[in-house]
Design a protein around this motif. Structure first.
Motif, short mmCIF file in Angstrom:
data_model
loop_
_atom_site.label_atom_id
_atom_site.label_comp_id
_atom_site.label_asym_id
_atom_site.label_seq_id
_atom_site.Cartn_x
_atom_site.Cartn_y
_atom_site.Cartn_z
N GLY A 157 -32.24 71.91 -7.54
CA GLY A 157 -32.90 73.15 -7.57
C GLY A 157 -30.94 73.34 -7.50
N GLU A 158 -29.89 72.52 -7.89
CA GLU A 158 -29.18 72.49 -8.28
C GLU A 158 -28.99 72.48 -9.15
N ILE A 159 -28.94 73.13 -10.30
CA ILE A 159 -28.92 72.53 -11.75
C ILE A 159 -30.19 72.07 -12.71
N ARG A 160 -30.17 73.33 -13.72
CA ARG A 160 -30.95 73.26 -15.09
C ARG A 160 -30.58 71.54 -16.13
N ILE A 161 -31.40 71.09 -15.94
CA ILE A 161 -31.12 70.38 -17.52
C ILE A 161 -32.51 70.12 -17.93
N SER A 162 -32.40 69.76 -18.84
CA SER A 162 -34.11 69.35 -19.62
C SER A 162 -33.97 68.04 -20.22
N ASP A 163 -33.09 67.46 -20.48
CA ASP A 163 -33.11 65.98 -21.34
C ASP A 163 -31.28 65.85 -20.32
N THR A 164 -32.23 64.76 -19.17
CA THR A 164 -31.08 64.52 -17.82
C THR A 164 -30.42 62.53 -18.91
N LYS A 165 -31.38 62.22 -19.67
CA LYS A 165 -30.79 60.93 -19.86
C LYS A 165 -29.28 61.36 -21.11
N SER A 166 -29.84 62.38 -22.13
CA SER A 166 -28.87 62.13 -22.99
C SER A 166 -27.86 62.44 -22.13
N ALA A 167 -27.87 63.47 -21.17
CA ALA A 167 -26.64 64.15 -20.37
C ALA A 167 -25.87 63.32 -19.75
N ALA A 168 -26.87 62.47 -19.22
CA ALA A 168 -25.74 61.42 -18.41
C ALA A 168 -24.74 60.60 -19.44
N ARG A 169 -25.81 60.39 -20.36
CA ARG A 169 -25.00 59.86 -21.41
C ARG A 169 -23.68 60.54 -21.30
N LEU A 170 -23.82 61.14 -22.18
CA LEU A 170 -22.35 62.44 -22.12
C LEU A 170 -21.76 61.96 -21.33
N MET A 171 -22.53 62.21 -19.85
CA MET A 171 -20.97 62.59 -18.97
C MET A 171 -20.05 61.00 -18.74
N ALA A 172 -21.37 60.19 -19.05
CA ALA A 172 -20.38 58.83 -18.28
C ALA A 172 -19.61 58.58 -19.57
N ASP A 173 -19.44 59.11 -21.12
CA ASP A 173 -18.83 59.09 -22.54
C ASP A 173 -17.59 60.06 -21.94
N MET A 174 -18.03 61.02 -21.29
CA MET A 174 -16.73 61.97 -21.14
C MET A 174 -15.71 61.45 -20.16
N ALA A 175 -16.05 60.61 -19.17
CA ALA A 175 -15.47 60.50 -17.85
C ALA A 175 -14.42 58.76 -18.79
N HIS A 176 -14.76 58.16 -19.26
CA HIS A 176 -14.00 56.99 -19.58
C HIS A 176 -12.71 57.45 -20.90
N GLU A 177 -11.41 56.45 -21.39
CA GLU A 177 -11.03 57.24 -22.39
C GLU A 177 -11.71 56.17 -23.17
N ASN A 178 -11.35 56.73 -24.61
CA ASN A 178 -11.55 56.12 -26.52
C ASN A 178 -11.00 54.25 -26.49
N VAL A 179 -12.79 53.93 -26.46
CA VAL A 179 -12.34 52.78 -26.34
C VAL A 179 -11.50 51.80 -27.40
N PHE A 180 -11.50 52.05 -28.35
CA PHE A 180 -11.05 51.17 -29.70
C PHE A 180 -9.18 51.62 -29.51
N GLU A 181 -8.77 53.22 -28.46
CA GLU A 181 -8.03 52.67 -28.47
C GLU A 181 -7.07 51.77 -27.90
N HIS A 182 -7.93 51.52 -26.80
CA HIS A 182 -7.81 50.72 -25.16
C HIS A 182 -8.28 49.34 -25.80
N LEU A 183 -8.54 49.40 -26.64
CA LEU A 183 -8.11 47.96 -27.11
C LEU A 183 -7.14 47.29 -28.26
N VAL A 184 -6.73 48.13 -29.04
CA VAL A 184 -5.98 47.95 -30.01
C VAL A 184 -4.59 48.75 -28.86
#
Length: 215
Positions: A157-184
């Motif tokens: 009951g800490e949070i209300r998220i109906s789609d935790t799968k999509s939310a997890a992807r969003l959270m993980a992607d937000m946490a890391h830098e742009n991969v293309f910038e890192h490669l170049v």
């Protein structure tokens, strides 16, 4: 005349390595070969030679090159994130996410993740099995770890998220830098560490104030 019981013996047979020790040696060797010869040059024969083992031994531990590559990626993932221990599971969600998504310090001085990522992009069409292993053991596994914590918070009951799968992807992607910038244009290790810490802190605040709003 019988030999004395105190007669010195030779060193005897070397200690036999257990499976986990041989696995670690093989993964170490695979990492060195990938760094020096690229993913394309990381054949089982080359890795066996680097590890000082036979190809037969490699296939006793890893059933295929893809399975060995998956183990390499899994080791990298464990430097980027880590499972939480029992006491940490009782922390608020923001703290759990911060611990989960904070890399080990050596990640920022390790050239292997960058070499692997570049190699996968180059080799993906020709070696789809390796690309699948990279996704499964890398980003997809990280998404699953974040989703587990979101599901745990929803159940509490800490949070209300109906789609935790999509939310997890969003959270993980937000946490890391742009991969293309890192490669170049990768930043120096100290700058990447500081940038990651700032980005992760901001990402968690934005995430929890948006779709992760407490009910």
């Amino acid at each position: 005349m019988p030999k004395s019981l105190n007669t010195c013996r030779g060193p005897g047979r070397p200690r036999q390595l257990d499976t986990s020790e041989r696995e670690a040696i093989i993964i170490d060797a695979a990492e060195r070969v990938i760094l020096s010869h690229g993913l394309g040059g990381a054949s089982m024969a080359a890795i066996a030679l680097e590890a000082g083992m036979s190809k037969r031994t490699l296939y006793e531990i890893f059933e295929s090159r893809a399975a060995l590559f998956a183990a390499v990626v899994r080791r990298i993932r464990n430097k980027v994130s880590r499972p939480l221990n029992d006491s940490e599971l009782e922390l608020p969600l923001a703290e759990r996410l911060r611990l989960l998504l904070t890399p080990a310090r050596e990640k920022f001085t390790d050239l292997l993740p960058l070499a692997i990522l570049r190699a996968v992009i180059v080799e993906a069409d020709r070696q789809p099995d390796l690309a699948r292993e990279f996704l499964q053991e890398g980003p997809h596994a990280l998404y699953d770890m974040v989703r587990l914590e979101l599901d745990r918070s929803v159940a509490r009951g800490e949070i209300r998220i109906s789609d935790t799968k999509s939310a997890a992807r969003l959270m993980a992607d937000m946490a890391h830098e742009n991969v293309f910038e890192h490669l170049v244009s990768p930043k120096p290790a100290c700058e990447r560490q500081q940038a990651h810490d700032r980005r992760l802190d901001l990402a968690i605040r934005v995430f929890l104030s948006g779709i992760g709003e407490a009910g």
